[in-house]
Each structure stands twice: as C-alpha cells, then as structure tokens.
Scaffold this motif. Structure first.
Motif, short mmCIF file in Angstrom:
data_model
loop_
_atom_site.label_atom_id
_atom_site.label_comp_id
_atom_site.label_asym_id
_atom_site.label_seq_id
_atom_site.Cartn_x
_atom_site.Cartn_y
_atom_site.Cartn_z
N TRP A 157 61.12 101.18 37.91
CA TRP A 157 60.15 101.68 38.87
C TRP A 157 60.33 101.06 40.25
O TRP A 157 60.05 101.69 41.27
CB TRP A 157 58.72 101.46 38.36
N THR A 182 61.37 100.97 29.18
CA THR A 182 60.41 100.11 28.50
C THR A 182 60.85 98.65 28.52
O THR A 182 60.01 97.75 28.59
CB THR A 182 60.21 100.57 27.05
N ASN A 186 52.53 102.41 36.74
CA ASN A 186 53.98 102.30 36.95
C ASN A 186 54.32 102.33 38.43
O ASN A 186 55.19 101.59 38.90
CB ASN A 186 54.70 103.43 36.22
N GLU A 191 48.56 105.60 33.39
CA GLU A 191 49.79 104.86 33.14
C GLU A 191 50.80 105.10 34.25
O GLU A 191 51.50 104.17 34.67
CB GLU A 191 50.37 105.28 31.79
N PRO A 234 60.90 97.69 32.98
CA PRO A 234 60.04 98.57 33.80
C PRO A 234 60.04 98.18 35.27
O PRO A 234 60.00 99.05 36.15
CB PRO A 234 58.66 98.40 33.17
#
Length: 510
Positions: free
Chosen positions: A358, A351, A6, A2, A354
């Motif tokens: 990121w 969330t 990301n 994960e 994102p």
C-alpha cells in the motif's frame, strides 16, 4: 473500512521523508532517461538496481517504480521534439507529435502528453487499488498447475502479441528460457550449461543481461547517428503550451479511451505498454470522423497512446504483485529486484507485506503529481538537455553501466557478460528480433521449470492433470489459441512474400 485502513497505512508509509526522497529521485531520473533517446527505463533501472541493495526494500521499490513510470512521461518529449522516441512505448507518439512540433504546436503537444499521462496513470492506480487484492485472493487457490499454465501463457503472449514476427518473438523467449536455466540445478545441485566457467555457476546475472540488451545495444545503435538526425529544436515557452478550447474539447475522449485500453491490456501478463499504445492509437483512428488527419498532427494521436502507455505501466503492477507474473520486460526486472531483497511477489504479498504494497500504491499518486511539476514547468530544461552531443553522453553512460554491473556481484566476469549481451542485443535489433521476450523468458524460465517439475511429481508424470483443473485448462487453451494465431500470422506472411516474389518475377505486371 478495511480499504480506508489500507489507504491510511499506505499513506503513512509513502509520506515519510525517506519515501518522498526516493520517490522524487526515481521520477526525476526516470524523466531524465526518458527524455534522452537510446537510454530508456530498462537501462536506468538496471543501473540503479545495485544501488538499492543496502536500502529498505520499500524505498528501493518506490524508487525503481518511479524510474519506470517517470520514463514514460519523459519519453514523449524526444518523440515530439526530435521524432526519436525515448523508448519503444513512445514510438507511436512520433506519428502525430513530431508533425505538431513542425506545425508550431510543440508546446501544446508537450503539455497535452503530460496531462494525458497523468490521467492514464491515475485511472490505472484506481484499478490497481480495487482489483489487485481481488486477484490476489483468487490466486490463493493457485497450485503449481495453474502457475505453470499462466506463466506459459504469459511467455507465449509476450512473443506472439508484441510487434514484429511472432516466430521471432517465440525464438527470443526460447533463448531466454535456455539462458535462465544455466547455473546450478536447485533440485540436484548439478551444474548446467556452465561450460566450465565458474562465473556461470550461480547463473547469468540479471543486471548484466538487462544492461547489455537494453543499454549497451542502444548506445551502439545510436553512436552511428549523425547530429542532423536528431533535429534542431527552438525555444518552448510556458505560454505556448496551453491548448485552445477546441483542442481541449478533442482531448478528453481520447484520454478516457486510452486510459481504459491501457489499463485492460497492462493488467494482462506478458504484454505491457507497447501494444496498448498502438491499440489506443488504432482505436482513435477508427472512431474518428476524420481519420485522414492522423499522422499530420492530430491531438488525438498523441493523447490516446500517452494515456494508454502510462495506464499500462501502472496496471502492470497487478499481475506482478498479485501473481508474481511480470507484465513486460521492465516488470520482469522489477520482479528480479524484489527477489534480490528476499521478497517473492504473489498471492500472499499483500498480507505479508501490507506496508510495502500500500505504500507503493500511494507513492504512485505522489510520484505522478511530482511528474506534472517536472514535465510542465521544466520542459524547457529537458529541451536543452536534448542538445547534449551524444559523443559526450555515451562514454559516461558506459562507465556507469560497467560500475553497476560489477557492483552487483563484484565480478569482472559480469562486465564481459554485459558486453556480450550488448552485442547480442544489437544483432537482434538489426535482424528485427525483439529483445523484451528474451528477458521475460530469462526471468520466468526457472520458475516455469520449477512449477512444471512440481506438477509432474504431484501427478506422477500424468500430463493430463493440467487439463483436469479448470483454471489450468483455460490458460492452456488460451495459450494454444495464441500459438494458432502465431501460425496463422506466419502463414499469411509467407503467402504475402510469395506473391511479392511472383510479382517481381513477372516484371510488376498483374
């Protein structure tokens, strides 16, 4: 897996042509305003804020963040060459940077600060990538009780742990909170503290306050300085920048320790990079085998604080993005900028957005690499820019400030507000009152009130409910400890003044 996903998502966002362009603009402007004494990141971000209204929020945030951490790189240049810090976070760099320049090591000092800044930033970026999601996940369990307690702790920490008198810091926070609650009450719809002025019905403009406190006030302060106070700098060549083998050996330890100190302190809400730079310097002086060399051009004296303040700037995004609690005054302005775009940082930010989160993190890597390109080969250019006469520079800055303030809400009234806060900032600086806690109080004041009122509704007016929840109780206990520390510091200062008066009255005899 994960985490790798990301990283890929963030990299795809950060390497788009638009993101690269605005990242480049941000770090270039940040370096420029950092090099020029008396301008600073706060004024630059305030000026750029209205320009971001029509940008994609991700690109706007990348540019504003680039201005912030770019100014930390550039701020060391004026500290080393002129003994005049580009911003308060670079003040400690003057202690050894300027003596190095006087000893013919200006090029080495400029090169070392650039490398130390990159190391500190890189270390903190790794910390942000690893710990911000964990903090956000834990913060999902926060209620209004915890938010009120952590915001109160952040405000008290900002005022009591910053440089200067804790009582003056607390007074600045209270003033900021009072100004922040002016306008329309969101619960009742009633006007508060508007004094019949229509321009205050929507509250005081954040851009106007920031430009006044940190832009106009600094310009007024610097106008009175003569050309002789800014020094005369010779030519700095690329060859003169490279350190010797012995200087490299003394570089790595302070760079590592400064990065750790800066990341740890920068991640705490309400403290920021100023304290981290001073603590890193004091740590190096304490662990050094030759503490007497500090203040005379020690390479450790510029490496540790520069690594620390840049690490603190990057780590400051942890509480800002994951909790919605700004780490310092500039982060408070960044928080306000995000809210202007309709984005509320907090536990759900990663969330819900994102790509933005990121993408911003990955842009930090790109921005710091760009800053190395700007600050090592182009140091000669920055040196020449420092020779611009201030009487030529400040009228242009004032014009841009007025344009920026007016364009925020198309209000002439806001220009008068900026001028008023410029005068207030100048007076606060003259009387040694910190201005950063005022801005923190202004940004967090309405949120503090909102969560307090919500907590009182949930608990039916029972104040004890704050102590019934473990996290809230811990935050409040820490806040009480900070208040006790402020009281102890004030008592110690009063006793010292009393002893000085007694000594003066006795004619200096003991």
């Amino acid at each position: 897996m994960e985490m790798l996903s990301n990283f890929g998502l963030g990299l795809a966002t950060a390497v788009t042509p638009e993101a690269l362009l605005f990242c480049f603009i941000g770090v270039t402007v940040g370096t420029f305003v950092g090099v020029l004494p008396g301008v600073g990141a706060m004024a630059a971000i305030s000026l750029a804020l209205p320009m971001t209204y029509h940008l994609d929020p991700t690109y706007a945030l990348i540019m504003l963040a680039g201005i912030f951490y770019g100014s930390q790189y550039g701020g060391s240049t004026a500290s080393i060459l002129l003994n005049l810090p580009g911003s308060i976070t670079n003040a400690v760099t003057c202690l050894d940077g300027y003596p190095m320049a006087q000893n013919g090591k200006a090029g080495v000092a400029l090169f070392v600060t650039a490398i130390a800044s990159f190391i500190g930033s890189s270390f903190a970026i790794v910390i942000v990538m690893g710990f911000a999601p964990m903090i956000a996940e834990a913060a999902l369990n926060f209620s209004s009780y915890e938010y009120f307690a952590v915001m109160l702790m952040g405000l008290i920490a900002a005022s009591t742990l910053s440089s200067g008198s804790p009582m003056k810091g607390l007074a600045a926070v209270v003033l900021g909170v009072t100004i922040g609650i002016a306008g329309t009450d969101v619960t009742s719809g009633q006007y508060r503290f508007t004094f019949g002025l229509q321009g205050l019905s929507d509250g005081v403009n954040l851009v106007a306050i920031a430009m006044g406190l940190f832009g106009i006030s600094e310009i007024v302060t610097n106008i009175g300085r003569g050309p002789g106070e800014r020094g005369v700098i010779g030519k700095v060549t690329l060859r003169s920048m490279f350190p010797s083998r012995e200087e490299w050996r003394r570089f790595w330890g302070p760079a590592g320790r400064g990065s750790v100190v800066g990341s740890a302190i920068g991640a705490l809400p309400g403290i920021g990079p100023v304290l981290s730079a001073f603590m890193a310097y004091l740590l190096e002086k304490k662990v050094s085998r030759e503490p007497s060399k500090f203040g005379k051009g020690a390479i450790e004296g510029i490496t540790a604080p520069e690594a620390a303040n840049n690490a603190a700037v990057q780590a400051g995004f942890i509480p800002t993005l994951s909790l919605g609690i700004p780490g310092d005054a500039v982060m408070a302005l960044m928080l306000g900028a995000m809210m202007i775009h309709g984005i509320v940082p907090g536990p759900l930010f990663m969330t819900e957005y994102p790509e933005m989160f990121w993408g911003l993190i990955m842009s930090f890597w790109i921005g710091n690499i760009l800053l190395l390109v700007l600050n090592i080969p182009l140091n000669g250019l920055w040196v020449r820019m420092l020779k611009i006469p201030y009487h030529v520079l400040y009228p242009a800055i004032l014009v841009f400030i007025c344009i920026g303030v007016y364009s925020a809400r198309n209000s002439v009234f806001d220009i008068y507000v900026a001028l008023a806060f410029g005068l207030l900032g100048y007076l606060m600086n003259m009387m040694r009152y910190p201005t950063a806690p005022l801005l923190l109080g202004f940004v967090l004041g309405p949120l503090l009130e909102e969560h307090f009122r919500r907590s009182m509704l949930l608990s039916r007016g029972e104040f004890g409910a704050f102590m019934d929840r473990p996290l809230s109780a811990i935050f409040l206990i820490v806040t009480a400890g900070l208040m006790a520390f402020a009281g102890f510091t004030l008592l110690r200062q009063m006793r010292a003044r009393k002893r000085q008066r007694a000594l003066a009255a006795s004619g200096g005899s003991v």
